[in-house]
Design an enzyme around this catalytic site. Structure first.
Site, PDB file in Angstrom:
ATOM      1  N   ASP B  12       0.775  -1.486   0.289  1.00 39.56           N
ATOM      2  CA  ASP B  12       0.091  -0.179  -0.303  1.00 39.56           C
ATOM      3  C   ASP B  12       1.073   1.293   0.076  1.00 39.56           C
ATOM      4  O   ASP B  12       1.386   1.145   1.392  1.00 39.56           O
ATOM      5  CB  ASP B  12      -0.842   0.147   0.905  1.00 39.56           C
ATOM      6  N   GLU B 179      -7.246   0.484  -4.728  1.00 34.75           N
ATOM      7  CA  GLU B 179      -7.416  -0.125  -2.690  1.00 34.75           C
ATOM      8  C   GLU B 179      -7.938  -0.240  -2.774  1.00 34.75           C
ATOM      9  O   GLU B 179      -8.312  -0.938  -2.372  1.00 34.75           O
ATOM     10  CB  GLU B 179      -6.980   1.782  -2.655  1.00 34.75           C
ATOM     11  N   ASP B 201     -13.294   4.881   0.567  1.00 34.70           N
ATOM     12  CA  ASP B 201     -11.520   4.970   0.996  1.00 34.70           C
ATOM     13  C   ASP B 201     -11.751   6.379   0.943  1.00 34.70           C
ATOM     14  O   ASP B 201     -12.040   6.351  -0.256  1.00 34.70           O
ATOM     15  CB  ASP B 201     -11.048   4.170   0.003  1.00 34.70           C
TER      16      ASP B 201
END
Ligand SMILES: [Zn+2]
Lengths: 196, 607
Positions: B12, B179, B201
């Protein structure tokens, strides 16, 4: 039915082998229907279409072949793109009818750009009525216009489905009528967004 | 180091924080650093020292205030962007952003720090290299493959830039994953029931909303929407703007300086975090001179400031629902991802929109990396029971006559997907055709983002309008565009020369990769120098203590020369930057110390 070049098993679909997991580029001329395991017809079981799409995607998707050669990975990407395209077209009644018309000889949207005779005049009338109703804040008339437009859109969809279902035996006149109706849909949809 | 081709880590690469994870049979786990089990976050901060060294992570973040010009953060917001896109943004950053020189016909933003220019992929590569190092320390072998996540709304240039960062860091980027999709994967890992879920998100710099259908291990994205320039940074900025305006009014001075900017940034972030727990908090900042700025901030005040940004996220949610042909009530679960979802107003607003309490059992800052690790295990062939089916967030088109956009692929189309378009020539004997490829939802080319000019070359000379060049635009599973072309009549493959509008050429990426390797080597020797100096200091302290305590056992002359040798070694360690030379002298000095050590030992045994 053809055989898998990798293991010799009989193939149930043209693009992958259930036995060994090998994937193949489809033969030239493979249409969206045969790619997803259907015969060329407007009526189809949408549930089975979705199942076939998911089952085949799970086999050919590039994520399933990430450890294989670059050539196989590129093929997986191409095949999945083909499947996605085929599914997007076949799972939508209008696109399916349009595709079927093209596939069986047209006329295509490029060859025939017209709409049913009275449509343009009707659309202009609706627009005028809408403008008037808006001018005086007449919500009821706008709502009535919306309902009429919606019912015409549905009628058109029904006629598209009926003509597409009989495409194999359709006359030249019927095929042209189908194209005109497909072209007409855009006008109803534009009105739908205006009539709020 | 041994190699293990099976290891694919999940990364990430965040605006504020970056993490690395790996999934084995037991499931996904974050990989920790030297600080122990909880040391899983590498702040996405890089400090460029004057001597060429780079400091990545916590060490850079914690001293950002002292080094405002040298500390680069939020680099993700610069990825795949030009200076023209960033004009507004750059004014607020303490570090310097300039147009990359030598990039003709392109506008690539770059950071000027530590006496040179760094493109965003190079800065990101330093963060990736730190994560790679952690993973290698964890596994005890080389780690060369990664799945890296990006906001679902990233365009082609931003995705390419992310992949370039991987290459520069010595990582093969096996897949770029969105993501929210990664988060959904981590969330739905042990759920089999069929359901529609939403992933909200809200990270440090970007916002994404994704709607997915989850069934029998297949994660099918229905629609995405979002904003690549909307995040926690923007929430902080409302406070920064408020504080700086008041400081200016109250002190009567324009106090803008890199140090103040960096101080205000840290302060604003702290206030936002404190007001997630408390109803009011006080701030105090010494601005210089005799003036100290003091103020109370209430939660209500903060919420009024950030409400417009939260509203923008809700609008994106509504658009995504419409595109997915779903109503809010059909969404069975709303999963929150990203640090900004800790803000109470955000949770409340999302809960109201979907008519349900958001799901918060997963750590919103860990879940993306964990999902990336799961996707890595799918790609490694270890999870045949799971599959991600994602979509492209933006429409793809080409510029047509008169500056209009001819749409080729619509937003929210499943990837991989392709479109085929035929082009011809306008002049007799023309052998090349230029195509401007665009991404975006607007109708005019000027309002969309240009991915670059694609020049088809090698078209056989024919009269105008005769060649038929069939161009295939293929968006792969990474959401990245691949273009190939063929002249239909001759069957000749046309070659394609791509000039990216905001990206790096392949040669540049390759050069930067070599530079990074060079840099790592220098950096290692720099680190090595620090280590050697520390060892010298340690040895000298030990020796001096021994001379003090047992020096009487030596002849006065020997004792004096030993003390002199210690002073000489200390001076050498300070002045020389040759780690090998210092180390040789350290070893020689330690050998000279042996007689005294032996005498001391004998003396100790006698008593
Ligand atoms: Zn086989």
């Amino acid at each position: 039915m053809s055989q898998c070049v990798e293991c010799g098993a009989v193939l149930s679909v043209p693009i992958c082998c259930d036995h060994c997991g090998a994937i193949f580029d489809p033969q030239p001329g493979t249409d969206h229907f045969s790619l997803l395991g259907f015969s060329r017809a407007y009526a189809l079981d949408e549930e089975r279409l979705a199942q076939n799409f998911r089952r085949l995607t799970a086999k050919v998707h590039p994520d399933r072949h990430a450890q294989r050669s670059e050539e196989v990975q590129a093929r997986a990407t191409r095949l999945t793109a083909d499947l996605n395209r085929a599914y997007a077209v076949l799972s939508d009644g209008v696109r399916r009818a349009d595709y079927l018309l093209e596939l069986t000889g047209g006329p295509t949207a490029a060859e025939e750009r017209g709409v049913p005779g009275d449509l343009l005049a009707e659309v202009m009338e609706v627009r005028e009525a809408l403008e008037q109703a808006r001018g005086v804040g007449d919500r009821r008339t706008i709502e009535r216009l919306r309902q009429v437009n919606e019912s015409k859109r549905r009628q058109t969809l029904d006629e598209i489905a009926a003509l597409a279902s009989g495409i194999e035996t359709a006359s030249v006149r019927q095929r042209r009528r189908l194209r005109l109706l497909l072209n007409a849909l855009r006008y109803f949809e534009n009105l739908t967004t205006e009539l709020v | 180091m041994k190699r293990d081709g099976d290891i694919i880590v999940g990364v990430d690469l965040g605006t504020t924080n970056s993490l690395v994870a790996f999934a084995d049979a037991a499931g996904p786990r974050l990989i920790a650093g030297e600080g122990g089990e909880d040391d899983v976050i590498v702040p996405s901060f890089v400090r460029f020292e004057a001597d060429g060294r780079t400091i990545v992570g916590k060490g850079a973040r914690d001293h950002a205030v002292e080094h405002p010009l040298e500390t680069v953060y939020s680099i993700k917001r610069l990825m795949g962007r030009g200076t023209a896109d960033l004009a507004e943004e750059v004014r607020r950053l303490p570090y310097r952003v300039e147009k990359l020189s030598g990039a003709e016909g392109r506008d690539v933003a770059a950071v000027a720090a530590g006496g040179r220019m760094w493109t965003p992929p190079q800065v990101s590569a330093l963060i990736l290299a730190e994560l790679k190092r952690r993973a290698e320390a964890h596994f005890g072998c080389d780690v060369t493959k990664a799945v890296i996540t990006v906001p679902a709304h990233f365009d082609d240039a931003q995705r390419q830039a992310t992949r370039d960062a991987g290459v520069i860091a010595g990582l093969e980027v096996v897949r770029i994953v969105n993501e929210p999709t990664a988060a959904a994967l981590a969330y739905g890992l042990d759920r089999s029931a069929s359901a529609t879920i939403a992933v909200y998100d809200f990270g440090g710099g970007t916002f994404d909303i994704s709607l997915l259908r989850v069934e029998g291990g297949v994660f099918e994205v229905l629609a995405v929407d979002g904003d690549t320039h909307l995040g926690g940074d923007d929430l902080d900025r409302t406070l920064i703007d408020l504080f700086s305006r008041e400081i200016r009014e109250q002190s009567g001075h324009d106090i803008d300086s890199p140090v103040i900017r960096q101080q205000l940034r840290s302060l604003a972030e702290a206030v936002k975090v404190r007001l997630s727990e408390e109803d009011r908090t006080s701030v105090e900042i010494a601005v210089g001179g005799a003036f100290t700025y003091r103020r109370q901030v209430t939660k209500a005040e903060l919420e009024a400031l950030i409400a417009p940004f939260v509203d923008r996220t809700l609008e994106a949610c509504r658009r995504a629902l419409k595109a997915a042909k779903r109503s809010a009530s059909e969404v069975a679960e709303v999963v929150l991802v990203g640090g900004s979802t800790r803000v109470p107003l955000v949770r409340r607003a999302v809960g109201e929109l979907f008519g349900r309490r958001p799901y918060t059992a997963l750590n919103p800052e860990h879940v993306v990396a964990l999902g990336a690790a799961v996707q890595a295990s799918i790609l490694a062939g270890r999870r045949q029971d799971l599959l991600l089916l994602d979509v492209t967030p933006l429409s793809l088109g080409i510029e047509t006559l008169g500056g209009a956009v001819g749409k080729l692929i619509g937003a929210n189309t499943r990837v991989p997907c392709k479109a085929v378009e035929t082009f011809t020539t306008f002049q007799d004997g023309q052998t090349a055709v230029k195509i401007n490829v665009l991404q975006g939802e607007r109708e005019l080319a000027a309002d969309c983002r240009s991915l670059g000019m694609f020049e088809l070359r090698g078209i056989p000379p024919m009269p105008a309008g005769i060649p038929k060049v069939e161009v295939t635009f293929l968006i792969d599973a990474n959401g990245i565009l691949n273009v190939s072309a063929r002249e239909v009549r001759s069957g000749a493959e046309a070659s394609i020369q791509i000039v990216p509008s905001h990206g790096l050429t392949r040669e540049e990426v390759r050069r930067m990769q070599h530079e990074a390797i060079e840099h790592a080597r220098e950096d290692m020797s720099a680190h090595h120098l620090i280590d050697v100096r520390a060892t010298v200091e340690f040895d000298l302290n030990k020796a001096e203590r021994m001379i003090r305590e047992h020096g009487v056992l030596l002849a006065p002359a020997d004792r004096a020369s030993l003390s002199e040798a210690a002073a000489a070694l200390r001076a050498l360690a300070r002045e020389s930057s040759d780690a090998r030379l210092i180390n040789e002298h350290r070893e020689a000095f330690n050998r000279r110390l042996i007689p005294l050590a032996e005498k001391a030992l004998t003396a100790a045994l006698k008593t």
